[in-house]
Write a protein that holds these residues in place. Structure first.
Motif, PDB file in Angstrom:
ATOM      1  N   SER A 181      -7.316  -1.591  -4.873  1.00 16.18           N
ATOM      2  CA  SER A 181      -8.088  -1.006  -3.758  1.00 16.18           C
ATOM      3  C   SER A 181      -7.195   0.137  -2.886  1.00 16.18           C
ATOM      4  O   SER A 181      -7.472   0.399  -1.821  1.00 16.18           O
ATOM      5  CB  SER A 181      -7.571  -2.143  -2.700  1.00 16.18           C
ATOM      6  OG  SER A 181      -8.223  -3.338  -3.020  1.00 16.18           O
ATOM      7  N   VAL A 192     -12.631   4.751  -1.212  1.00 15.17           N
ATOM      8  CA  VAL A 192     -11.693   5.927  -1.606  1.00 15.17           C
ATOM      9  C   VAL A 192     -11.717   7.025  -0.444  1.00 15.17           C
ATOM     10  O   VAL A 192     -12.898   7.664  -0.437  1.00 15.17           O
ATOM     11  CB  VAL A 192     -12.151   6.352  -2.785  1.00 15.17           C
ATOM     12  CG1 VAL A 192     -11.298   7.462  -3.381  1.00 15.17           C
ATOM     13  CG2 VAL A 192     -12.058   5.152  -4.135  1.00 15.17           C
ATOM     14  N   HIS A 193     -10.886   7.069   0.393  1.00 18.03           N
ATOM     15  CA  HIS A 193     -10.922   8.072   1.422  1.00 18.03           C
ATOM     16  C   HIS A 193     -10.251   9.321   0.883  1.00 18.03           C
ATOM     17  O   HIS A 193     -10.455  10.332   1.661  1.00 18.03           O
ATOM     18  CB  HIS A 193     -10.015   7.435   2.527  1.00 18.03           C
ATOM     19  CG  HIS A 193     -10.600   6.354   3.152  1.00 18.03           C
ATOM     20  ND1 HIS A 193      -9.959   5.772   4.280  1.00 18.03           N
ATOM     21  CD2 HIS A 193     -12.088   5.867   3.212  1.00 18.03           C
ATOM     22  CE1 HIS A 193     -10.850   4.814   4.581  1.00 18.03           C
ATOM     23  NE2 HIS A 193     -11.953   4.810   3.939  1.00 18.03           N
ATOM     24  N   ASP A 228       0.766  -1.047   0.146  1.00 17.04           N
ATOM     25  CA  ASP A 228      -0.124  -0.057   0.064  1.00 17.04           C
ATOM     26  C   ASP A 228       0.837   1.112   0.211  1.00 17.04           C
ATOM     27  O   ASP A 228       0.589   2.220  -0.525  1.00 17.04           O
ATOM     28  CB  ASP A 228      -0.920  -0.024   1.091  1.00 17.04           C
ATOM     29  CG  ASP A 228      -2.142  -0.947   1.256  1.00 17.04           C
ATOM     30  OD1 ASP A 228      -2.222  -1.326   0.100  1.00 17.04           O
ATOM     31  OD2 ASP A 228      -2.392  -1.414   2.259  1.00 17.04           O
ATOM     32  N   LYS A 230      -6.575   3.619  -1.470  1.00 25.76           N
ATOM     33  CA  LYS A 230      -7.569   4.461  -0.847  1.00 25.76           C
ATOM     34  C   LYS A 230      -7.373   5.973  -1.072  1.00 25.76           C
ATOM     35  O   LYS A 230      -8.128   6.663  -0.781  1.00 25.76           O
ATOM     36  CB  LYS A 230      -7.294   4.307   0.692  1.00 25.76           C
ATOM     37  CG  LYS A 230      -7.898   3.016   1.555  1.00 25.76           C
ATOM     38  CD  LYS A 230      -7.665   3.047   2.932  1.00 25.76           C
ATOM     39  CE  LYS A 230      -8.442   1.788   3.666  1.00 25.76           C
ATOM     40  NZ  LYS A 230      -7.476   0.554   2.985  1.00 25.76           N
ATOM     41  N   LYS A 231      -6.110   6.269  -1.641  1.00 29.01           N
ATOM     42  CA  LYS A 231      -5.886   7.577  -2.258  1.00 29.01           C
ATOM     43  C   LYS A 231      -5.823   7.530  -3.803  1.00 29.01           C
ATOM     44  O   LYS A 231      -5.052   6.615  -4.361  1.00 29.01           O
ATOM     45  CB  LYS A 231      -4.947   8.234  -1.736  1.00 29.01           C
ATOM     46  CG  LYS A 231      -4.438   9.590  -2.382  1.00 29.01           C
ATOM     47  CD  LYS A 231      -3.245   9.888  -1.646  1.00 29.01           C
ATOM     48  CE  LYS A 231      -2.904  11.372  -2.110  1.00 29.01           C
ATOM     49  NZ  LYS A 231      -1.544  11.948  -1.364  1.00 29.01           N
TER      50      LYS A 231
END
Length: 418
Positions: free
Chosen positions: A50, A91-92, A23, A52-53
């Motif tokens: 996957s 998605v943060h 990640d 998140k950014k």
């Protein structure tokens, strides 16, 4: 043999790397390069889906440009759609630049934000590459936002069922146009966790009301005709700057800059001299002492104006615990300065650093430096940067500054290059 062993170790590393390592590596890569890591091993084949950014910033679009710098925006839009369609996790964090050509396909732009609104997005940085685009109304459906930055968009009224951003802590609006005056209040009135608000170079809103009890940092840099504070009890840092002098500025509202003085939390203040000039030079100094203030910054000051210099001195005297003082002066005439305004008995016992920029050696400017040297017993550095004056004038000014007595034996006078 050694080369073969080294290659095997490399393959083993990529095949067996922990998820947290994968990640971190993927987050540091451009999105298209991250996608290419899918060929490394089975463990990597879907890892990038996957993330998140997601970062579709200016660099993303530049990678799609040909030798003549023409960007294939259709290809870029298709890539974004494919990534969002195949994405298999939350998605943060999204950084999104939208070229004008891509914006014309409104369905694509709105679909992207709609997808994020249902996917738990917490941070959005969205920028228009061509001023005049309407922000997608789906932005108001992103209920889990903690950080929101919008640049160069038109803001239309939110939907009637909009309940605010309950978790929003940081809001930055730059070069936005409010279609209606009321939009700003609708946007922030239910943001009860908002800590940082930055409003820069906006249009369509002349009357500003700040009513956010949780607000800690406020930056207003633009043009406004009136300003009011309702509830700012948590405010720690405030910056108010007028870009131009408005024709009609409500003095009683500009005087509202004194209201945050009631906040015992204030630690940093930045005011623009244009506020003083726009109000006809009658803004009163704060009625109380800022006992927690550590930084004071005053810019665009013409010290040759007696009213301006008097206000500056009163502001300094209201901040006896400051550690850092920044002053930016405008060119002024070399006129005499009355002496009775300088009270040398009021010491700045905590002042460590002073920065003065734009000075040209007028008597008012020199008197200010003499005063600061005399009342600052723990001062370490006084940095100054001259305005555009000749070398001989700059040398004479420096010699005058060096002659002033100093209350602090450690105080240094440092000339910065223009």
């Amino acid at each position: 043999m050694a080369c073969s062993k080294s290659a095997k170790n490399t393959v083993d590393f990529f095949s067996n790397a922990p998820d947290i390592v994968i990640d971190k590596i993927l987050e540091s890569l451009p999105i298209r390069m991250a996608a290419r890591t899918s060929v490394l091993s089975k463990q990597w084949s879907h890892a990038w889906l996957s993330l998140k950014k997601l970062n579709f910033d200016a660099d993303f679009w530049e990678e799609l440009a040909d030798r003549d710098d023409n960007v294939d925006w259709r290809k870029g839009c298709q890539i974004i759609c494919d990534i969002l369609l195949c994405h298999n996790g939350p998605v943060h964090d999204l950084d999104l630049n939208i070229p004008y050509e891509a914006y014309r396909d409104r369905r694509g732009h709105r679909q992207w934000i709609s997808f994020l609104s249902k996917n738990g997005v917490r941070k959005i940085v969205i920028k228009s590459c061509s001023y005049g685009m309407d922000i997608s109304p789906h932005i108001f459906r992103c209920n889990e936002l903690v950080h929101l930055e919008i640049s160069a968009f038109y803001l239309n009224p939110p939907p009637t069922d909009f309940i605010g951003f309950p978790y929003l802590k940081h809001l930055v609006l730059e070069e936005v146009k409010f279609i209606k005056q009321s939009i700003f209040c609708s946007l922030i009135e239910n943001c009860r966790m908002l800590e940082t608000l930055k409003l820069v170079k906006w249009s369509g809103m002349d009357y500003i009301v700040i009513d956010v009890p949780s607000l800690q940092t406020l930056v207003l840099s633009g043009d406004f005709e009136s300003l009011a504070f309702r509830n700012v009890r948590s405010l720690k840092s405030i910056s108010l700057c007028l870009k131009t002098l408005p024709k009609n500025l409500r003095v009683e509202q500009v005087d509202a800059v004194n209201l945050p003085a009631s906040s015992c939390q204030l630690q940093s203040i930045e005011f623009d001299g244009h506020l003083f000039l726009a109000a006809g030079g009658i803004i009163r100094p704060p009625p109380v002492t800022f006992i927690h203030l550590h930084e004071l910054c005053l810019s665009n000051l013409n010290l040759s104006d007696f009213g301006v210099s008097r206000y500056l001195l009163h502001m300094i005297e209201c901040c006896p615990y400051i550690k850092k003082l920044d002053i930016a002066v405008l060119p002024g005439e070399n006129v005499g300065q009355d002496m009775h305004d300088y009270n040398y008995s009021n010491k700045l016992d905590h002042l460590l650093e002073v920065n003065i920029t734009g000075i040209t050696g007028t008597s008012a400017e020199l008197k200010l430096v003499e005063y600061l040297f005399a009342v600052s017993p723990v001062l370490k550095n006084l940095f100054f940067k001259s305005g555009y004056i000749g070398i001989e004038s700059q040398l004479n000014m420096s010699q005058s500054l060096m002659r002033f007595p100093r209350a602090s034996a450690k105080a240094s006078l440092v000339c910065l290059k223009i």
